[in-house]
Design a protein around this motif. Structure first.
Motif, mmCIF file in Angstrom:
data_model
loop_
_atom_site.group_PDB
_atom_site.id
_atom_site.type_symbol
_atom_site.label_atom_id
_atom_site.label_comp_id
_atom_site.label_asym_id
_atom_site.label_seq_id
_atom_site.Cartn_x
_atom_site.Cartn_y
_atom_site.Cartn_z
ATOM 1 N N PHE A 107 -9.810 -3.796 -5.664
ATOM 2 C CA PHE A 107 -9.678 -4.021 -7.770
ATOM 3 C C PHE A 107 -9.196 -3.175 -8.004
ATOM 4 O O PHE A 107 -8.037 -3.174 -8.753
ATOM 5 N N LYS A 108 -9.244 -1.336 -7.229
ATOM 6 C CA LYS A 108 -8.585 -0.199 -8.100
ATOM 7 C C LYS A 108 -6.773 -0.179 -7.815
ATOM 8 O O LYS A 108 -6.261 0.135 -8.687
ATOM 9 N N GLN A 109 -5.970 -0.954 -6.902
ATOM 10 C CA GLN A 109 -4.655 -1.486 -6.233
ATOM 11 C C GLN A 109 -3.795 -2.376 -7.305
ATOM 12 O O GLN A 109 -3.150 -1.818 -6.995
ATOM 13 N N ILE A 110 -4.823 -3.651 -7.469
ATOM 14 C CA ILE A 110 -3.907 -3.650 -8.732
ATOM 15 C C ILE A 110 -3.616 -3.485 -10.037
ATOM 16 O O ILE A 110 -3.883 -2.569 -10.623
ATOM 17 N N SER A 111 -2.270 -3.457 -10.060
ATOM 18 C CA SER A 111 -1.846 -3.000 -10.860
ATOM 19 C C SER A 111 -2.301 -3.081 -12.574
ATOM 20 O O SER A 111 -2.653 -4.491 -12.528
ATOM 21 N N LEU A 112 -2.050 -2.195 -13.209
ATOM 22 C CA LEU A 112 -2.818 -2.475 -14.829
ATOM 23 C C LEU A 112 -2.593 -3.774 -14.937
ATOM 24 O O LEU A 112 -3.216 -4.643 -15.775
ATOM 25 N N PHE A 113 -1.443 -4.109 -15.181
ATOM 26 C CA PHE A 113 0.009 -4.749 -15.770
ATOM 27 C C PHE A 113 -0.403 -6.093 -14.947
ATOM 28 O O PHE A 113 0.055 -7.167 -15.516
ATOM 29 N N ALA A 114 -0.705 -6.340 -13.702
ATOM 30 C CA ALA A 114 -1.002 -7.434 -12.840
ATOM 31 C C ALA A 114 -2.312 -8.566 -14.029
ATOM 32 O O ALA A 114 -2.474 -10.003 -12.976
ATOM 33 N N TRP A 115 -2.650 -7.997 -14.249
ATOM 34 C CA TRP A 115 -4.064 -8.567 -15.683
ATOM 35 C C TRP A 115 -3.410 -9.098 -16.281
ATOM 36 O O TRP A 115 -4.327 -10.157 -17.171
ATOM 37 N N ILE A 116 -2.706 -9.036 -17.198
ATOM 38 C CA ILE A 116 -2.244 -9.540 -18.170
ATOM 39 C C ILE A 116 -1.837 -10.797 -18.311
ATOM 40 O O ILE A 116 -2.730 -11.701 -18.877
ATOM 41 N N PRO A 117 -1.540 -11.710 -17.029
ATOM 42 C CA PRO A 117 -1.701 -12.871 -16.665
ATOM 43 C C PRO A 117 -2.526 -13.730 -17.462
ATOM 44 O O PRO A 117 -2.881 -14.782 -18.210
#
Lengths: 262, 254
Positions: A107-117
């Motif tokens: 989970f923490k490897q996912i770039s923060l901005f990839a959560w935006i969509p």
């Protein structure tokens, strides 16, 4: 005479940090007044100051900054609270760590901005979505540092707890948490810094409502560079203040733990 | 009437040489020792002779061994407040001041809050740190921190105090002074003390008996009675003779 020299020497060190920004503003002033550039996009420092005054006097600035700070702090508190709980569970329970650890590490490897969509579809573009995004930004450093701090309690001190027959609970409260406190604090410090960065990011990417990020967007859409520059200065100053606040707490903590502050 | 004698019966201890390996390292081999109540035992030996391991077994931190450890006729079960310890590194909690650090030992003691406070104060005075009661570990010297650790080890009034090279990390002057203090405390408290050290001079200065250990596997080489009046004088010819006697054991080993 010599004492005056000594004082001016001491204060010159103290104010050395101002040299660069003041030179930059001076150069900027020269550039805009000597007509080095004909572009309307290079505004003068006075124009920015006038815009700043207008923003403050008209109340627009206060609405924007209070909306941003309210968001920032709600996200910070939600994220750090969840982060502390999750970090403690991961750091204290081997069972929980085996159950949740691998998922969290992915989970923490996912770039923060990839959560935006995903966030914008689930929560829209309003305050809820922004606070969710900020909470995520604050959560990760708190979990990682809390968990690390609890894992790295010196075994020597844990033996002292065993010698005096501390219960599991007494060991956690009396030894593990205090020993992990400097590390937990590092997590909170990072969360404070990240959540402010993410506040601007959220306002920029989830465009809706008021906030200092929206001030920037307004300025850029209407080619009002004075407004853009004013917004940037405010963002920098707020970030600097949050950082300074965290440093004061950090120093106190280090003094308590006998770590020499630099 | 408790007699608080400590008996070590055929103590042996093996470690796997590597985790999961079947090759075993014999750390202690058939240790036999009867310790009378109130006796001061010094255990000396080169590093690797298992002397600190033996102390950990008596303390109850390590429960995997063969043989029996009897305190007052009963086998020990894990750690216990009747057995105190002073480690080589003081192991004070950096976030607590001197008074709170000593009080750590009383966390699970049946005393009332007032009794705890009084006995903590008393033991801080015993080690001469009454003026540093509010100081934090990083604010005091290594010798003072070790005194706090001694107060913490004593505050439960254990029947046995284990000393794991407690003065090993201190400078020579501080060490000599604390050796004198340790002897006074022992005489005053009348409890059993077991000191592990690699300093032969210290062992002879403090011990009623000196247990000399040798490595591979760790075992007792011999036990010497130190039949000298206290306080002892390091320039006494009998003291020097006994010290040289113990030292000769080490000369042969190398």
């Amino acid at each position: 005479m010599s004492s005056a020299l000594a004082i001016s020497h001491g204060s010159s060190r103290r104010y050395r940090g101002w040299v660069l920004p003041i030179s930059a503003v001076a150069l900027w002033w020269l550039a805009s007044h000597m007509g080095w550039s004909q572009s309307g996009l290079l505004v003068s420092p006075e124009k920015v100051a006038a815009t700043a005054w207008d923003q403050i006097a008209s109340g627009k600035f206060w609405r924007a900054i209070s909306a941003s700070l309210a968001r920032n702090l709600s996200g910070f508190f939600i994220g750090t609270t969840l982060g502390l709980v999750l970090g403690c569970l991961l750091g204290l329970s081997h069972y929980f760590e085996r159950l949740v650890g691998p998922s969290f590490n992915t989970f923490k490897q996912i770039s923060l901005f990839a959560w935006i969509p995903l966030i914008s579809v689930w929560f829209g573009l309003g305050d809820v979505a922004k606070v969710v995004f900020l909470s995520l930004a604050a959560l990760v450093p708190v979990v990682v540092n809390t968990c690390d701090g609890l894992r790295n309690v010196p075994p020597n001190l844990l033996e002292v707890a065993r010698v005096y027959r501390f219960s599991r609970w007494q060991t956690i409260v009396g030894v593990m948490l205090p020993a992990a406190l400097p590390s937990i604090f590092t997590g909170l410090y990072l969360a404070l810094v990240y959540s402010w960065l993410a506040t601007i990011g959220a306002e920029y990417l989830l465009v809706s409502g008021e906030g200092i990020g929206n001030t920037l967007i307004d300025g850029s859409e209407h080619f009002m560079m004075d407004l853009v520059l004013f917004g940037m200065v405010v963002i920098g100053l707020v970030g600097w203040s949050l950082n300074a606040l965290a440093r004061i707490f950090e120093r106190r903590m280090q003094r308590l733990y006998g770590i020499d502050p630099r | 009437m408790l007699n608080n004698s400590l008996t070590l019966e055929n103590i042996s201890k093996r470690f796997a040489s590597r985790p999961g390996s079947t090759t075993q390292l014999q750390v202690l081999d058939n240790i036999q020792l009867d310790i009378a109540p109130g006796e001061f035992i010094s255990i000396v030996g080169a590093s690797g002779c298992g002397k600190s391991t033996l102390l950990r077994l008596i303390l109850g931190l390590d429960e995997e061994y063969d043989g029996r450890i009897l305190l007052n006729g009963k086998p020990i079960d894990g750690t216990g407040l009747e057995r105190g310890i002073v480690f080589q590194d003081h192991r004070l909690f950096p976030w607590l001041n001197v008074e709170q650090n000593v009080a750590v030992a009383l966390k699970n003691s049946p005393l009332s809050a007032k009794e705890k406070r009084d006995t903590v104060r008393e033991h801080i005075e015993l080690v001469g740190l009454q003026d540093f009661i509010d100081a934090y570990p990083h604010q005091i010297s290594g010798g003072m921190a070790q005194r706090v650790a001694i107060a913490r080890g004593l505050v439960n009034r254990p029947s046995v105090l284990l000393l794991d090279e407690p003065l090993g990390a201190l400078d020579a002057l501080t060490r000599a002074r604390l050796q004198g203090e340790l002897q006074n405390i022992w005489a005053k408290e009348k409890i059993t003390m077991i000191l592990v050290t690699h300093d032969v001079d210290e062992a002879v200065f403090l011990g009623d008996r000196v247990v000399v250990m040798q490595p591979n596997p760790g075992r007792i080489r011999r036990i010497l009675d130190i039949d000298l009046p206290r306080p002892r004088n390091r320039s006494d010819s009998r003291f020097i003779a006994l010290r040289d006697d113990v030292l000769s054991d080490f000369a042969e080993l190398h």
